[in-house]
Write a protein that holds these residues in place. Structure first.
Motif, short mmCIF file in Angstrom:
data_model
loop_
_atom_site.label_atom_id
_atom_site.label_comp_id
_atom_site.label_asym_id
_atom_site.label_seq_id
_atom_site.Cartn_x
_atom_site.Cartn_y
_atom_site.Cartn_z
N GLU A 3 0.87 -1.07 -0.11
CA GLU A 3 0.05 0.12 0.02
C GLU A 3 0.72 1.21 0.02
O GLU A 3 1.84 1.18 0.74
N VAL A 4 0.49 2.19 -0.87
CA VAL A 4 1.42 3.34 -0.84
C VAL A 4 0.57 4.41 -0.50
O VAL A 4 -0.68 4.82 -1.21
N THR A 5 1.12 5.33 0.12
CA THR A 5 0.22 6.76 0.88
C THR A 5 1.10 8.02 0.61
O THR A 5 2.09 7.86 0.71
N GLN A 6 0.11 8.93 0.15
CA GLN A 6 0.89 10.18 0.03
C GLN A 6 0.43 11.17 0.90
O GLN A 6 -0.87 11.24 0.92
N ILE A 7 1.24 12.04 1.22
CA ILE A 7 0.64 13.14 2.16
C ILE A 7 1.55 14.41 1.96
O ILE A 7 2.74 14.25 1.67
N PRO A 8 0.91 15.55 1.59
CA PRO A 8 -0.50 15.82 1.94
C PRO A 8 -1.18 15.48 0.57
O PRO A 8 -0.73 15.22 -0.54
N ALA A 9 -2.55 15.49 0.63
CA ALA A 9 -3.25 15.05 -0.56
C ALA A 9 -3.33 16.52 -1.42
O ALA A 9 -3.37 16.30 -2.91
N ALA A 10 -2.94 17.53 -0.95
CA ALA A 10 -3.07 18.81 -1.55
C ALA A 10 -2.16 19.84 -1.14
O ALA A 10 -2.13 19.80 0.01
N LEU A 11 -1.47 20.58 -1.77
CA LEU A 11 -0.57 21.52 -1.08
C LEU A 11 -0.45 22.84 -2.18
O LEU A 11 -0.41 22.80 -3.46
N SER A 12 -0.54 23.69 -1.49
CA SER A 12 -0.70 25.07 -2.25
C SER A 12 0.62 26.00 -1.48
O SER A 12 0.62 26.29 -0.36
N VAL A 13 1.42 26.52 -2.54
CA VAL A 13 2.49 27.47 -1.99
C VAL A 13 2.65 28.42 -2.89
O VAL A 13 2.36 28.37 -4.08
N PRO A 14 3.36 29.63 -2.49
CA PRO A 14 3.68 30.75 -3.44
C PRO A 14 4.93 30.40 -3.83
O PRO A 14 5.61 29.58 -3.77
N GLU A 15 5.10 30.98 -5.38
CA GLU A 15 6.13 30.65 -6.02
C GLU A 15 7.53 30.92 -5.62
O GLU A 15 7.69 32.05 -4.67
N GLY A 16 8.55 30.05 -5.72
CA GLY A 16 9.85 30.57 -5.30
C GLY A 16 10.17 29.49 -3.90
O GLY A 16 11.30 29.25 -3.60
N GLU A 17 9.12 28.98 -3.36
CA GLU A 17 9.25 28.16 -2.23
C GLU A 17 10.02 26.81 -2.51
O GLU A 17 9.60 26.44 -3.57
N ASN A 18 10.72 26.21 -1.66
CA ASN A 18 11.17 24.97 -1.70
C ASN A 18 9.90 24.00 -0.84
O ASN A 18 9.34 24.61 -0.15
#
Lengths: 114, 115
Positions: A3-18
């Motif tokens: 079983e493969v799990t990915q976290i987070p399901a959604a992510l919003s970041v400003p341009e330029g962020e790592n």
């Protein structure tokens, strides 16, 4: 059964962020782990493939790591750009059982705001 | 090298009809895979071929589904008596050698809508 799990399901970041996307898997007996990108309504584009004997792979602003013992992989994206907006999927390929089919997570939907 | 191609890109059909999808892998790729992806989920394995031999089928592949790769080149996936639950994106992938560890290259997918 893997079983493969990915976290987070959604992510919003400003341009330029790592940023870091996480993937965990339950069965450490994997041949390799792949990261894919999927744009809306499109197929998958392979980004990085890490063999079980490797610990990381790099391509441009992307770096993927693999820790089999802990059952984790991460995808690091440096200096994010709006064009990076997409869903990122990780998939493991296991020893034994099926001969070569990938087991996918549900993905992380990334949005990079200008 | 034009990549993996799939045809059609979109298919709308009525429940009970039969549909057939085609996949053309990258030239000289030995392995060909079919996956199904529903909304908000990752792709799920359906079946794969090594050359013309169908070596594995998932339990997801009910009796209404059949896949062929007659000459070891292109492949077709047929769904008989379609149901609304068959609505999904059907993805095809190919890989270059006999090793299971090779990268799989995916096509653009065929989106099926069953009304």
């Amino acid at each position: 059964k893997q079983e493969v799990t990915q976290i987070p399901a959604a992510l919003s970041v400003p341009e330029g962020e790592n940023l870091v996307l996480n993937c965990s898997f339950t069965d450490s007996a994997i041949y390799n782990l792949q990261w894919f990108r999927q744009d809306p309504g499109k197929g998958l584009t392979s980004l990085l493939l890490i063999q079980s004997s490797q610990r990381e792979q790099t391509s441009g602003r992307l770096n993927a790591s693999l820790d089999k013992s802990s059952g984790r992989s991460t995808l690091y994206i440096a200096a994010s750009q709006p064009g990076d907006s997409a869903t990122y999927l990780c998939a493991g390929l296991n020893y034994g059982g099926s001969q070569g089919n990938l087991i996918f997570g549900k993905g992380t939907k990334l949005s990079v705001k200008p | 090298d034009t990549g993996v191609s799939q045809d059609p890109r979109h298919k709308i059909t009525k429940r009970g009809q039969n549909v057939t999808f085609r996949c053309d892998p990258i030239s000289e790729h030995n392995r060909l895979y079919w996956y199904r992806q529903t909304l908000g989920q990752g792709p799920e394995f359906l079946t794969y071929f090594q050359n013309e031999a169908q070596l594995e089928k998932s339990r997801l592949l009910s009796d209404r589904f059949s896949a062929e790769r007659p000459k070891g080149s292109f492949s077709t996936l047929e769904i008989q008596r379609t149901e609304q639950g068959d609505s999904a994106m059907y993805l095809c992938a190919s890989s270059p050698r006999l090793s299971v560890t090779d990268t799989q290259y995916f096509g653009p997918g065929t989106r099926l809508t069953v009304l």
